[in-house]
Design a protein around this motif. Structure first.
Motif, mmCIF file in Angstrom:
data_model
loop_
_atom_site.group_PDB
_atom_site.id
_atom_site.type_symbol
_atom_site.label_atom_id
_atom_site.label_comp_id
_atom_site.label_asym_id
_atom_site.label_seq_id
_atom_site.Cartn_x
_atom_site.Cartn_y
_atom_site.Cartn_z
ATOM 1 N N HIS A 191 45.399 12.802 14.301
ATOM 2 C CA HIS A 191 46.673 13.016 13.622
ATOM 3 C C HIS A 191 47.353 11.656 13.455
ATOM 4 O O HIS A 191 47.975 11.132 14.372
ATOM 5 C CB HIS A 191 47.532 13.942 14.492
ATOM 6 N N ILE A 192 47.221 11.077 12.244
ATOM 7 C CA ILE A 192 47.644 9.684 12.039
ATOM 8 C C ILE A 192 49.162 9.505 12.196
ATOM 9 O O ILE A 192 49.630 8.626 12.913
ATOM 10 C CB ILE A 192 47.206 9.165 10.648
ATOM 11 N N SER A 193 49.941 10.381 11.534
ATOM 12 C CA SER A 193 51.396 10.158 11.559
ATOM 13 C C SER A 193 51.959 10.335 12.969
ATOM 14 O O SER A 193 52.873 9.629 13.385
ATOM 15 C CB SER A 193 52.107 11.079 10.570
ATOM 16 N N GLU A 194 51.357 11.259 13.721
ATOM 17 C CA GLU A 194 51.796 11.466 15.111
ATOM 18 C C GLU A 194 51.438 10.238 15.967
ATOM 19 O O GLU A 194 52.217 9.788 16.804
ATOM 20 C CB GLU A 194 51.111 12.730 15.642
ATOM 21 N N THR A 195 50.226 9.677 15.718
ATOM 22 C CA THR A 195 49.808 8.470 16.449
ATOM 23 C C THR A 195 50.776 7.319 16.154
ATOM 24 O O THR A 195 51.196 6.595 17.060
ATOM 25 C CB THR A 195 48.377 8.062 16.021
ATOM 26 N N LYS A 196 51.125 7.182 14.876
ATOM 27 C CA LYS A 196 52.050 6.107 14.473
ATOM 28 C C LYS A 196 53.408 6.293 15.138
ATOM 29 O O LYS A 196 54.009 5.342 15.636
ATOM 30 C CB LYS A 196 52.195 6.125 12.944
ATOM 31 N N GLN A 197 53.861 7.551 15.174
ATOM 32 C CA GLN A 197 55.149 7.851 15.797
ATOM 33 C C GLN A 197 55.136 7.451 17.280
ATOM 34 O O GLN A 197 56.065 6.817 17.776
ATOM 35 C CB GLN A 197 55.432 9.360 15.652
ATOM 36 N N ARG A 198 54.046 7.802 17.956
ATOM 37 C CA ARG A 198 53.936 7.459 19.384
ATOM 38 C C ARG A 198 53.923 5.944 19.581
ATOM 39 O O ARG A 198 54.511 5.423 20.519
ATOM 40 C CB ARG A 198 52.653 8.048 19.973
ATOM 41 N N PHE A 199 53.217 5.249 18.682
ATOM 42 C CA PHE A 199 53.146 3.785 18.779
ATOM 43 C C PHE A 199 54.555 3.184 18.673
ATOM 44 O O PHE A 199 54.950 2.324 19.459
ATOM 45 C CB PHE A 199 52.245 3.247 17.654
ATOM 46 N N LEU A 200 55.336 3.678 17.709
ATOM 47 C CA LEU A 200 56.678 3.116 17.477
ATOM 48 C C LEU A 200 57.663 3.498 18.578
ATOM 49 O O LEU A 200 58.631 2.795 18.823
ATOM 50 C CB LEU A 200 57.217 3.564 16.112
ATOM 51 N N GLU A 201 57.420 4.633 19.224
ATOM 52 C CA GLU A 201 58.333 5.063 20.289
ATOM 53 C C GLU A 201 57.920 4.502 21.643
ATOM 54 O O GLU A 201 58.623 4.697 22.634
ATOM 55 C CB GLU A 201 58.360 6.595 20.371
ATOM 56 N N GLY A 202 56.754 3.855 21.693
ATOM 57 C CA GLY A 202 56.275 3.339 22.976
ATOM 58 C C GLY A 202 55.751 4.460 23.858
ATOM 59 O O GLY A 202 55.959 4.475 25.060
ATOM 60 N N ALA A 203 55.067 5.441 23.224
ATOM 61 C CA ALA A 203 54.556 6.569 24.015
ATOM 62 C C ALA A 203 53.049 6.726 23.837
ATOM 63 O O ALA A 203 52.491 7.787 24.051
ATOM 64 C CB ALA A 203 55.263 7.851 23.589
#
Length: 849
Positions: free
Chosen positions: A187-199
């Motif tokens: 899930h690319i957008s979820e991965t990106k979201q986690r990267f930006l949130e530091g999760a």
């Protein structure tokens, strides 16, 4: 599809048809496609009702086409070729790259040995006005650290040579931890979201900002220097006044100041002991809030006499000998100080070593004793034992201590005669302090300067014998020492002494004392304010029930040698508003080595003002005032009012010419209580030769100024001060010694640190310094260690975004590793030494490529 039409249109903007050899988005017109998204009109219109047009703008068909989100082209024999997906399209520096292609290249590098089930996600994040490529891969459970770094470097090389694009961040996560899409992919957008949130919690990270961030603004080119004369002419033409301001004129102030008759502080004490013997001067509180000891005028005088006798008889000291006073904060310290004056010796107050931490605290004591050339150490029996103990021997050479006398049982003898200095310019005491850059500097205070300092503080704070003030400061140097040891004797007010160490076992001690004694004026340090804010945040209701009421406080001043910490003072004010603390009560003071009290809010005069300046202009040594909340704005609070008798001017750091109103330069000060010079500067002697006797290169070249070593500016405000004149506000920006010269610009560490602390909730504290032109960011992690590597990318991003700087090294450490001195200032140079000597024991160190 039978009966379907397919065309390829441009990806951006109006759907123009592509040329035969162009890649674009594939659009389909068919009865078999969907018609709309339920309830989403805007997206429906964009996706299901696209009307492709020719270059001339003529629609291809009267039927709407559906955008497929696939990239491709129409080849020979009308075959449709799909090359990738639209949401995998990344535009880096104007060139388009496809995420699937980058994944394919990464997979071609030893796929079976390293990547778990080929699971790789590639996406882009926007940092500093451009897309940056991030590659996240799941590594096999059996992969070693060595394998992973080898794989990462090979992937970087492969992508660079095949796609001619740099990877901004390469992260490896444990197997099976990336979020899955419904069909089992990543899930690319979820991965990106986690990267930006530091999760994302990676187990390995490689950032390459140096190689792929190519759009940094050009480094600043320093212009050939404009001379001081042209600056003055420029200011005159622009109608700007020269930035010069002064406190009230001491000679004009006729107050019934009895102490003025005396040239020396020792004379004032004797006069008070004769005229008001039982008037209480000092009251020391212990951690339970009960009175540990007190001293009236006569008691202090008698104890000082006994110390003077001991110095002469037991210590066999001569007039002018230097004496180190190693005492915990208390009345003993004050009594021995006056004992030294009575005997004609020069006192130096020294913070005692910490019994649990002799290895780091004892060498400082030893260094001050040696550098100050002390002939004798006065202390308590307990500390005397400690200085000579086996544990001490492992930290310093205990055989080289000078004579050590304990004053716990001094003989009750009358002093034959009290020493009188021959001139007010003679040395009264030495004030030693370690700066944040690790330089140990001792300044000389003459008798004249000591009396002038006390008089100036007395006038500013309206101190009289009937007043009580509460002091929660360390009494060893600067203004803290003056308030603790000197001012009460001069002005006759009673000082309630609260040692900051006692707050460790009872956080509410200082505020309870302020409330109990209904104190109107109180002083503290930033570390005390921080302890109260953190330790009492949830306890205001309990304190209110205990009857703590702070409505009596007119001024609460933070004694500081730095830019005012607005966020801390504001949160303190807000937090204790519930206990009656007035919103206008909290302010800061400003002093430094050359003059320990330049600004102090005091009891009269307008409230401190706050201005907002553009942080980018500040890097170019310019002040640009902006509105609150505008981008890149930095709030600066005035550091209290300039003290009576003090004159301040802003001078250009290089030409030494005077500057205009609201121009950034070095703060220079002239006042009767300036120190008379450095006794010794342990570290950098040459730098400080002209600190005390500077003259302007142009304009008023007669006045002798002392250079503070701090950058700041003066600004005339709309307010009126006590004398009815327009009020001039002094804003301190930061110490020149601490600034970082990077890319031709001047950065203040605190600004970079503030940005970093905001980047993630688990960052408790941060400190920055430079090492061989690399910016090193040390971050304290308050959270689980699996979050450590999340911080690397976030820290790099925020510093790039807000400061246009590339972070060279990110060091993640445990809470409490960044050393902080008693004033609550970060010791960045100590930290740098620890980093270079590999003593920080970090959780993770990331070297950005």
């Amino acid at each position: 599809l039978p009966l379907a039409n397919v065309c390829v249109v441009k990806v951006d903007g109006t759907p123009y048809l592509c040329k035969a050899d162009e890649v674009g988005e594939i659009c389909v017109n068919s009865g078999a496609t969907g018609l709309a998204y339920f309830g989403l009109l805007g997206i429906t219109k964009n996706v299901f009702e696209a009307i492709p047009v020719t270059a001339a703008g003529v629609p291809v068909s009267d039927q709407p086409f559906t955008r497929t989100g696939l990239l491709g082209f129409v080849g020979p024999d009308y075959l449709v070729f799909v090359v990738g997906k639209l949401d995998g399209l990344m535009t880096v520096s104007g060139r388009r790259h496809n995420a699937d292609d980058v994944v394919a290249t990464a997979l071609a590098v030893e796929p079976m040995k390293f990547v778990y089930r080929g699971r790789i996600a590639v996406f882009s994040v926007t940092v500093l006005h451009d897309d940056r490529i991030v590659l996240v891969a799941e590594q096999r459970p059996d992969a070693s650290e060595e394998d992973s770094f080898q794989w990462m470097s090979r992937v970087l090389q492969a992508i660079d040579s095949i796609h001619q694009v740099g990877i901004y961040c390469l992260a490896l996560v444990p197997a099976n931890t990336l979020p899955k899409a419904p069909l089992g992919g990543i899930h690319i957008s979820e991965t990106k979201q986690r990267f930006l949130e530091g999760a994302l919690h990676p187990c390995n990270v490689l950032m390459c900002p140096h190689t792929c961030v190519t759009n940094l603004p050009k480094p600043r080119q320093k212009q050939p220097d404009v001379g001081p004369a042209s600056m003055i002419v420029g200011n005159l033409v622009a109608g700007k006044r020269i930035a010069q301001a002064s406190g009230r004129d001491v000679t004009q102030l006729e107050d019934n100041d009895q102490a003025r008759k005396f040239l020396y502080l020792a004379d004032v004490l004797q006069w008070r002991a004769q005229t008001t013997p039982d008037h209480p001067l000092f009251l020391l509180l212990n951690s339970k809030g009960t009175v540990a000891s007190t001293a009236s005028c006569i008691q202090l005088h008698k104890r000082a006499e006994r110390v003077a006798v001991a110095l002469m008889e037991k210590g066999r000291l001569n007039v002018g000998d230097h004496v180190a006073l190693v005492y915990p904060p208390g009345v003993d310290l004050i009594a021995t100080f006056y004992g030294c004056l009575y005997a004609g010796c020069i006192p130096i107050t020294v913070r005692p070593p910490h019994p649990q931490n002799l290895a780091t605290t004892l060498p400082t004591v030893k260094m001050i004793v040696e550098v100050s050339k002390s002939a004798c150490i006065l202390t308590t029996q307990a500390i005397m034992k400690l200085l000579k103990s086996k544990e001490a021997a492992t930290a310093v050479d205990i055989k080289t201590w000078p004579t050590i006398l304990d004053t716990d049982d001094t003989p009750k003898k009358k002093l034959a005669s009290i020493f009188r200095p021959t001139s007010p310019d003679m040395l009264a005491y030495l004030d030693f302090s370690v700066s944040t850059t690790g330089i140990l500097a001792g300044v000389k205070m003459s008798h004249a300067a000591t009396s002038a300092l006390c008089r100036s503080i007395k006038l500013q704070c309206e101190l009289y014998p009937s007043r009580q003030i509460a002091i929660c400061l360390d009494p060893y140097c600067g203004l803290g020492f003056a308030l603790w040891c000197l001012c009460s004797v001069y002005s006759g007010h009673q000082s309630i002494l609260v040692p900051p160490l006692e707050l460790e076992s009872n956080v509410s001690l200082w505020l309870s004392a302020v409330s109990q004694y209904k104190v109107r004026v109180t002083f503290c340090s930033y570390s005390v304010m921080e302890m109260c804010t953190k330790g009492l945040g949830t306890q205001t209701d309990i304190l209110r029930m205990k009857g703590v009421n702070l409505s009596c406080v007119r001024t609460c001043m933070v004694v500081a040698e730095e830019r005012p910490r607005i966020t801390l003072t504001q949160s303190f004010s807000k937090l204790f508003k519930d206990l009656g603390l007035s919103a206008r009560a909290v302010s800061t003071t400003f002093g430094c080595r050359v003059n320990v009290a330049i600004c102090l809010q005091g009891t009269a005069g307008p409230d401190p003002t706050t201005v907002y300046v553009d942080m980018r202009a500040l890097r170019h040594d310019r002040v640009r005032l902006v509105e609150r909340g505008s981008p890149h704005s930095l709030p600066l609070m005035e550091s209290g009012k300039i003290l009576p008798g003090v004159k301040v001017i802003i001078a250009h750091t290089e030409t030494k010419g005077p500057l205009g109103d609201s121009h950034l330069g070095e703060i220079w000060v002239s006042s009767p209580h300036n120190a008379t010079g450095y006794y010794t500067v342990y570290g950098e002697e040459a730098l400080h030769a002209d600190h005390f006797t500077a003259r302007l290169s142009f304009g008023d070249t007669q006045t002798v100024w002392a250079r503070t070593g701090y950058l700041g500016f003066l600004r005339r405000t709309e307010l009126t001060d006590a004398s009815g004149e327009r009020h001039d506000a002094l804003y301190v920006v930061g110490s020149l010694d601490e600034t970082l010269e990077l890319r031709g610009m001047r950065y203040h560490p605190i600004d970079i640190e503030t940005s970093v602390i905001r980047a993630h909730k688990s960052i408790a504290e941060c400190a920055v310094f430079t090492w061989t032109n690399l910016l090193v960011v040390v971050v304290e992690l308050e959270g689980s260690e699996q979050e450590a590597l999340d911080l690397v990318a976030l820290v790099t991003n925020v510093v790039l975004e807000e400061h246009y700087l590339i972070v060279g090294v990110v060091v993640i450490v445990d809470p409490g590793v960044i050393p902080i001195n008693s004033r609550g200032e970060k010791q960045r140079m100590h930290l740098r030494d620890g980093f270079l000597a590999d003593q920080l024991d970090p959780i993770y160190v990331a070297y950005n490529m």
